[in-house]
Enzyme design. Sequence first.
Site, PDB file in Angstrom:
ATOM      1  N   ASP A  21      19.035  62.396  41.757  1.00  0.00           N
ATOM      2  CA  ASP A  21      20.071  62.382  40.701  1.00  0.00           C
ATOM      3  C   ASP A  21      19.215  62.120  39.513  1.00  0.00           C
ATOM      4  O   ASP A  21      17.966  61.620  39.216  1.00  0.00           O
ATOM      5  CB  ASP A  21      20.930  61.071  40.959  1.00  0.00           C
ATOM      6  CG  ASP A  21      22.182  61.352  40.034  1.00  0.00           C
ATOM      7  OD1 ASP A  21      22.431  62.389  39.376  1.00  0.00           O
ATOM      8  OD2 ASP A  21      22.889  60.291  39.949  1.00  0.00           O
ATOM      9  N   ASN A  23      18.743  64.798  37.006  1.00  0.00           N
ATOM     10  CA  ASN A  23      18.001  66.190  36.288  1.00  0.00           C
ATOM     11  C   ASN A  23      18.699  66.258  34.858  1.00  0.00           C
ATOM     12  O   ASN A  23      17.877  66.593  34.036  1.00  0.00           O
ATOM     13  CB  ASN A  23      18.458  67.103  37.307  1.00  0.00           C
ATOM     14  CG  ASN A  23      17.724  66.998  38.446  1.00  0.00           C
ATOM     15  OD1 ASN A  23      16.811  66.272  38.969  1.00  0.00           O
ATOM     16  ND2 ASN A  23      18.283  67.992  39.298  1.00  0.00           N
ATOM     17  N   HIS A  38      17.392  70.743  36.258  1.00  0.00           N
ATOM     18  CA  HIS A  38      17.397  71.118  37.673  1.00  0.00           C
ATOM     19  C   HIS A  38      16.290  71.993  38.265  1.00  0.00           C
ATOM     20  O   HIS A  38      15.723  71.775  39.518  1.00  0.00           O
ATOM     21  CB  HIS A  38      18.556  72.108  37.990  1.00  0.00           C
ATOM     22  CG  HIS A  38      20.157  71.275  37.711  1.00  0.00           C
ATOM     23  ND1 HIS A  38      20.177  70.125  38.167  1.00  0.00           N
ATOM     24  CD2 HIS A  38      21.300  71.656  36.920  1.00  0.00           C
ATOM     25  CE1 HIS A  38      21.458  69.454  37.823  1.00  0.00           C
ATOM     26  NE2 HIS A  38      22.077  70.460  37.035  1.00  0.00           N
ATOM     27  N   THR A  67      30.505  68.162  47.310  1.00  0.00           N
ATOM     28  CA  THR A  67      31.851  68.881  47.218  1.00  0.00           C
ATOM     29  C   THR A  67      32.381  68.533  45.980  1.00  0.00           C
ATOM     30  O   THR A  67      33.049  69.414  45.229  1.00  0.00           O
ATOM     31  CB  THR A  67      32.538  68.504  48.311  1.00  0.00           C
ATOM     32  OG1 THR A  67      32.526  66.998  48.474  1.00  0.00           O
ATOM     33  CG2 THR A  67      32.336  68.911  49.699  1.00  0.00           C
ATOM     34  N   TRP A  70      31.345  70.829  42.240  1.00  0.00           N
ATOM     35  CA  TRP A  70      31.986  72.352  41.824  1.00  0.00           C
ATOM     36  C   TRP A  70      33.037  72.046  40.655  1.00  0.00           C
ATOM     37  O   TRP A  70      33.401  72.756  39.949  1.00  0.00           O
ATOM     38  CB  TRP A  70      33.301  72.702  42.912  1.00  0.00           C
ATOM     39  CG  TRP A  70      32.628  73.196  44.344  1.00  0.00           C
ATOM     40  CD1 TRP A  70      32.539  72.463  45.399  1.00  0.00           C
ATOM     41  CD2 TRP A  70      31.971  74.446  44.384  1.00  0.00           C
ATOM     42  NE1 TRP A  70      31.896  73.396  46.467  1.00  0.00           N
ATOM     43  CE2 TRP A  70      31.538  74.476  45.714  1.00  0.00           C
ATOM     44  CE3 TRP A  70      31.740  75.572  43.598  1.00  0.00           C
ATOM     45  CZ2 TRP A  70      30.720  75.420  46.323  1.00  0.00           C
ATOM     46  CZ3 TRP A  70      31.176  76.393  44.129  1.00  0.00           C
ATOM     47  CH2 TRP A  70      30.561  76.730  45.405  1.00  0.00           C
ATOM     48  N   LEU A 132       8.414  68.433  60.279  1.00  0.00           N
ATOM     49  CA  LEU A 132       9.435  67.901  59.256  1.00  0.00           C
ATOM     50  C   LEU A 132      11.024  68.461  59.582  1.00  0.00           C
ATOM     51  O   LEU A 132      10.807  69.770  59.621  1.00  0.00           O
ATOM     52  CB  LEU A 132       9.028  67.886  58.077  1.00  0.00           C
ATOM     53  CG  LEU A 132      10.083  67.138  57.001  1.00  0.00           C
ATOM     54  CD1 LEU A 132      10.035  65.642  57.140  1.00  0.00           C
ATOM     55  CD2 LEU A 132       9.725  67.583  55.665  1.00  0.00           C
ATOM     56  N   ARG A 191      25.934  53.795  43.341  1.00  0.00           N
ATOM     57  CA  ARG A 191      26.818  54.317  44.110  1.00  0.00           C
ATOM     58  C   ARG A 191      26.404  55.509  45.195  1.00  0.00           C
ATOM     59  O   ARG A 191      25.421  55.895  45.017  1.00  0.00           O
ATOM     60  CB  ARG A 191      28.152  55.003  43.269  1.00  0.00           C
ATOM     61  CG  ARG A 191      27.714  56.036  42.218  1.00  0.00           C
ATOM     62  CD  ARG A 191      28.890  56.483  41.464  1.00  0.00           C
ATOM     63  NE  ARG A 191      28.393  57.345  40.506  1.00  0.00           N
ATOM     64  CZ  ARG A 191      28.196  57.206  39.394  1.00  0.00           C
ATOM     65  NH1 ARG A 191      28.490  55.795  38.834  1.00  0.00           N
ATOM     66  NH2 ARG A 191      27.593  57.917  38.232  1.00  0.00           N
ATOM     67  N   SER A 193      28.218  58.149  46.102  1.00  0.00           N
ATOM     68  CA  SER A 193      28.691  59.230  45.653  1.00  0.00           C
ATOM     69  C   SER A 193      28.984  60.458  46.804  1.00  0.00           C
ATOM     70  O   SER A 193      28.545  61.847  46.925  1.00  0.00           O
ATOM     71  CB  SER A 193      27.878  60.052  44.592  1.00  0.00           C
ATOM     72  OG  SER A 193      27.592  59.186  43.681  1.00  0.00           O
ATOM     73  N   GLU A 204      18.859  51.259  54.757  1.00  0.00           N
ATOM     74  CA  GLU A 204      18.160  50.324  53.841  1.00  0.00           C
ATOM     75  C   GLU A 204      18.401  51.242  52.454  1.00  0.00           C
ATOM     76  O   GLU A 204      18.150  52.661  52.606  1.00  0.00           O
ATOM     77  CB  GLU A 204      16.892  49.957  54.063  1.00  0.00           C
ATOM     78  CG  GLU A 204      16.624  49.133  55.340  1.00  0.00           C
ATOM     79  CD  GLU A 204      17.148  47.791  55.180  1.00  0.00           C
ATOM     80  OE1 GLU A 204      17.211  47.056  54.018  1.00  0.00           O
ATOM     81  OE2 GLU A 204      17.886  47.185  55.954  1.00  0.00           O
TER      82      GLU A 204
HETATM   83  C1  IPE Z   1      25.252  63.050  43.620  1.00  0.00           C
HETATM   84  O1  IPE Z   1      25.086  63.151  42.252  1.00  0.00           O
HETATM   85  C2  IPE Z   1      25.091  64.387  44.056  1.00  0.00           C
HETATM   86  C3  IPE Z   1      23.913  64.952  44.191  1.00  0.00           C
HETATM   87  C4  IPE Z   1      22.657  64.447  43.839  1.00  0.00           C
HETATM   88  C5  IPE Z   1      23.886  66.577  44.572  1.00  0.00           C
HETATM   89  P1  IPE Z   1      26.183  63.119  41.094  1.00  0.00           P
HETATM   90  O2  IPE Z   1      25.573  63.114  39.658  1.00  0.00           O
HETATM   91  O3  IPE Z   1      27.004  64.410  41.443  1.00  0.00           O
HETATM   92  O4  IPE Z   1      27.148  61.914  41.453  1.00  0.00           O
HETATM   93  P2  IPE Z   1      28.006  61.040  40.146  1.00  0.00           P
HETATM   94  O5  IPE Z   1      28.993  62.104  39.779  1.00  0.00           O
HETATM   95  O6  IPE Z   1      27.058  60.206  39.351  1.00  0.00           O
HETATM   96  O7  IPE Z   1      28.726  59.835  41.150  1.00  0.00           O
HETATM   97  C1  IPE Z   2      21.299  65.584  40.188  1.00  0.00           C
HETATM   98  O1  IPE Z   2      21.161  65.666  38.795  1.00  0.00           O
HETATM   99  C2  IPE Z   2      21.453  67.102  40.551  1.00  0.00           C
HETATM  100  C3  IPE Z   2      22.641  67.437  40.795  1.00  0.00           C
HETATM  101  C4  IPE Z   2      23.965  66.851  40.981  1.00  0.00           C
HETATM  102  C5  IPE Z   2      23.166  69.029  41.292  1.00  0.00           C
HETATM  103  P1  IPE Z   2      22.222  65.439  37.838  1.00  0.00           P
HETATM  104  O2  IPE Z   2      22.690  66.907  37.472  1.00  0.00           O
HETATM  105  O3  IPE Z   2      23.595  64.792  38.479  1.00  0.00           O
HETATM  106  O4  IPE Z   2      21.957  64.753  36.343  1.00  0.00           O
HETATM  107  P2  IPE Z   2      22.576  63.824  35.649  1.00  0.00           P
HETATM  108  O5  IPE Z   2      23.151  62.479  36.523  1.00  0.00           O
HETATM  109  O6  IPE Z   2      23.752  64.528  34.862  1.00  0.00           O
HETATM  110  O7  IPE Z   2      21.655  63.248  34.677  1.00  0.00           O
HETATM  111 MG    MG Z   3      24.223  62.807  38.543  1.00  0.00          MG
END
Ligand code: IPE
Ligand code: IPE
Ligand code: MG
Length: 248
Positions: A21, A23, A38, A67, A70, A132, A191, A193, A204
Amino acid sequence: MGEHLKIPPEKIPQHVAIIMDGNGRWALSRGLPRLAGHRAGTENLRRIIRASVEFGVKYLTIYAFSTENWGRPPEEVKGLMHIFEDVIDRELAELHKEGVQLRHIGRLERLAPKLHKKVLDAVELTKDNDRLVLNVAFNYGGRDEIVYAIQRIVESGIPAEDVNAELVSQYLFTAGVPDPDLVIRTSGELRISNFLIWQTAYSEWYITPTYWPDFNKEEFRRALEDYARRDRRFGGVSAAVDNKVHAS
Ligand code: IPE
Ligand code: IPE
Ligand code: MG
């Protein structure tokens, strides 16, 4: 080099799951478009896959698209689909050579037929590799996975009294994969998610404020060292306490 693990082999987590998370915020902080974040994230992924092989992790599960994702702007969704396809095109041969077995968890049906097929081909090509196991959670949701499992259990006519935790596990996308020992979430969110909600019952957690593109091998090593110091009790008492009780 300071990169070697100071962990006895039995304390290396067998299965590490990562919520990659941050990016978007990584990109924003550099004045770049989210998709640049990304792309940087996938560059980092290849480093972490290699480090996993080197550190002796046997299963690595990565959350790449949920999911719920989207619901993002269509341009971003399209971009993420492209990036996934691109990664398969660019990395598959190398991963195969390194002994990585690719698996997919989630639903492929909603993906474009071309991408759908690419994933199936990659899974087929690498199915006998055993260095792996890399589970890619793409169009994955924990609730969706459980609902789908229940549907198939009901369809198969299994009597209610035969339904138990072991059986449910066998109907999940992760059937045959041990539960994650360690879950890492980057970017500081506290969280789950909708990630592996069944399988992480006793995992853990390691949560770091670092955005995913900056989560490097050195921090991965620190996460594993941190894990090695944990006392996993699974609702029981710690092994040290237990020994003491039995000795007295
Ligand atoms: C969780 O991250 C999903 C992925 C890393 C693919 P999100 O950025 O979508 O989660 P929320 O919306 O902050 O909970
Ligand atoms: C995680 O990074 C990658 C995906 C959920 C695809 P985010 O795109 O959720 O990055 P933030 O949370 O908005 O910084
Ligand atoms: Mg995110």
